[in-house]
Design an enzyme around this catalytic site. Structure first.
Site, short mmCIF file in Angstrom:
data_model
loop_
_atom_site.label_atom_id
_atom_site.label_comp_id
_atom_site.label_asym_id
_atom_site.label_seq_id
_atom_site.Cartn_x
_atom_site.Cartn_y
_atom_site.Cartn_z
N ASN A 11 0.87 -1.18 0.00
CA ASN A 11 0.00 0.00 0.00
C ASN A 11 0.91 1.23 0.00
O ASN A 11 1.47 1.58 1.04
CB ASN A 11 -0.90 -0.01 1.25
N TRP A 12 1.03 1.85 -1.15
CA TRP A 12 1.95 3.00 -1.25
C TRP A 12 1.38 4.26 -0.61
O TRP A 12 2.09 5.25 -0.48
CB TRP A 12 2.26 3.29 -2.72
N LYS A 13 0.10 4.27 -0.31
CA LYS A 13 -0.56 5.49 0.18
C LYS A 13 -0.32 6.61 -0.83
O LYS A 13 -0.24 6.35 -2.02
CB LYS A 13 -0.07 5.85 1.59
N HIS A 99 -9.45 1.35 5.10
CA HIS A 99 -8.12 1.56 5.69
C HIS A 99 -8.24 2.58 6.82
O HIS A 99 -9.03 3.52 6.74
CB HIS A 99 -7.14 2.07 4.62
N GLU A 101 -6.57 5.04 7.68
CA GLU A 101 -6.42 6.46 7.32
C GLU A 101 -7.71 6.99 6.68
O GLU A 101 -8.06 8.16 6.86
CB GLU A 101 -5.20 6.64 6.40
N GLU A 171 -5.38 -4.56 11.09
CA GLU A 171 -4.38 -3.50 11.21
C GLU A 171 -4.67 -2.67 12.46
O GLU A 171 -5.48 -1.72 12.41
CB GLU A 171 -4.42 -2.59 9.99
N GLY A 177 2.34 2.59 10.69
CA GLY A 177 3.29 3.68 10.46
C GLY A 177 4.00 4.16 11.71
O GLY A 177 4.60 5.24 11.72
N SER A 217 3.46 -1.74 10.54
CA SER A 217 4.92 -1.65 10.74
C SER A 217 5.66 -2.95 10.40
O SER A 217 6.65 -3.29 11.05
CB SER A 217 5.24 -1.19 12.17
N GLY A 238 2.81 -0.96 4.36
CA GLY A 238 2.84 0.46 3.97
C GLY A 238 4.26 0.93 3.74
O GLY A 238 4.86 0.71 2.68
N GLY A 239 4.85 1.56 4.75
CA GLY A 239 6.17 2.19 4.64
C GLY A 239 7.22 1.32 3.97
O GLY A 239 7.92 1.78 3.05
C1 PEP Z 1 -0.78 0.34 6.00
O1 PEP Z 1 -0.78 1.44 5.50
O2 PEP Z 1 -1.71 -0.43 5.76
C2 PEP Z 1 0.33 -0.05 6.88
C3 PEP Z 1 0.28 -1.21 7.50
O3 PEP Z 1 1.38 0.84 7.00
P1 PEP Z 1 2.82 0.55 7.70
O4 PEP Z 1 3.32 -0.74 7.12
O5 PEP Z 1 3.66 1.73 7.27
O6 PEP Z 1 2.58 0.47 9.15
#
Ligand code: PEP
Length: 257
Positions: A11-13, A99, A101, A171, A177, A217, A238-239
């Protein structure tokens, strides 16, 4: 034996321009070509503006593409929005819905999440439904009821659950994040709650085949410890997915890009 093969979803956001997306795809392909083991199932959800670049750059690689959000209606006067039908036509095979966010920065409620999941199923794409508790809810012992409620509402709008392909992602909001990964017992418990709820709502068969990913994370450093946790069918990343090499290393610890 699990009927579910693991799935790793990037997930690049709101990151990576179309040009940066092309470079990422080239790096991923190079890493996949060097892989000495079977390629695991991978998915990538870029920003919409990079969707076509990614589609072309990953053609034939087996990596599926998806979107990070969709509107609940098929078309209409919703300036700035994109429907699940449009995503399907643009070769998306899945779409993230709910999600954290979207829920917390954009005020999406459980009902909207359910309507979006139903729109995705109607359009023939798989909803990847994200659920998770906030830190204060966990501290107040509310995690089981929060997860159950989110899942209930998300599935309420799907008329024929038994024939719908869907994936869930657990999540915890406090792990997204932040560099704070949930521990094994927390993840195992949350996945068991979700699977139990799925049996109740959708029946044994759907529950057996529905993947539940963990997100929060995940990095190449912790993925090897997280992957064997009971009930974990892959990760939403994500990151660490912004770097093709790190993304691939989460899925295949021995991979190099
Ligand atoms: C996400 O955006 O779904 C996520 C899990 O982000 P991160 O891996 O950065 O915590």
């Amino acid at each position: 034996v699990s009927a579910r093969s693991p799935w790793y979803v990037a997930n690049w956001k709101m990151n990576l321009t179309p040009s940066a997306a092309r470079v990422w795809c080239e790096a991923l392909r190079a890493g996949l070509d060097r892989l000495q083991e079977p390629v695991p199932e991978l998915g990538v959800a870029p920003p919409l503006i990079a969707l076509d670049t990614v589609r072309q750059a990953l053609r034939g690689s087996g990596v599926v593409i998806g979107a990070q959000n969709c509107h609940a209606e098929a078309s209409g006067a919703f300036t700035g929005e994109v429907s699940a039908e449009m995503l399907a036509d643009a070769a998306c095979r899945f779409v993230l819905v709910g999600h954290s966010e979207r829920r917390h920065l954009f005020g999406e409620n459980d009902e909207e999440v359910g309507r979006k999941a139903a729109a995705a199923v109607r359009a023939g794409i798989e909803p990847l439904i994200c659920v998770g508790e906030k830190e204060e809810q966990r501290e107040a012992g509310q995690t089981p009821e929060v997860l159950s409620r989110q899942l209930d509402r998300a599935l309420e709008y799907l008329l024929d659950l038994r024939s719908a392909d869907l994936t869930l992602a657990y999540e915890p909001v406090w792990a997204i994040g932040t560099g704070r990964v949930a521990d094994a017992s927390q993840i195992e418990e949350a996945h068991a709650i979700l699977r139990g709820k799925l049996v109740e709502i959708a029946g044994e068969k759907t529950a057996r085949t529905t993947r539940i990913l963990y997100g929060g994370s995940v990095t190449p450093q912790n993925a090897e410890k997280l992957a064997p946790i009971e009930g974990v069918d892959g990760f939403l990343i994500g990151g660490a997915s912004l770097d093709a090499a790190r993304f691939l290393q989460v899925a295949c610890p021995r991979a190099r890009c």
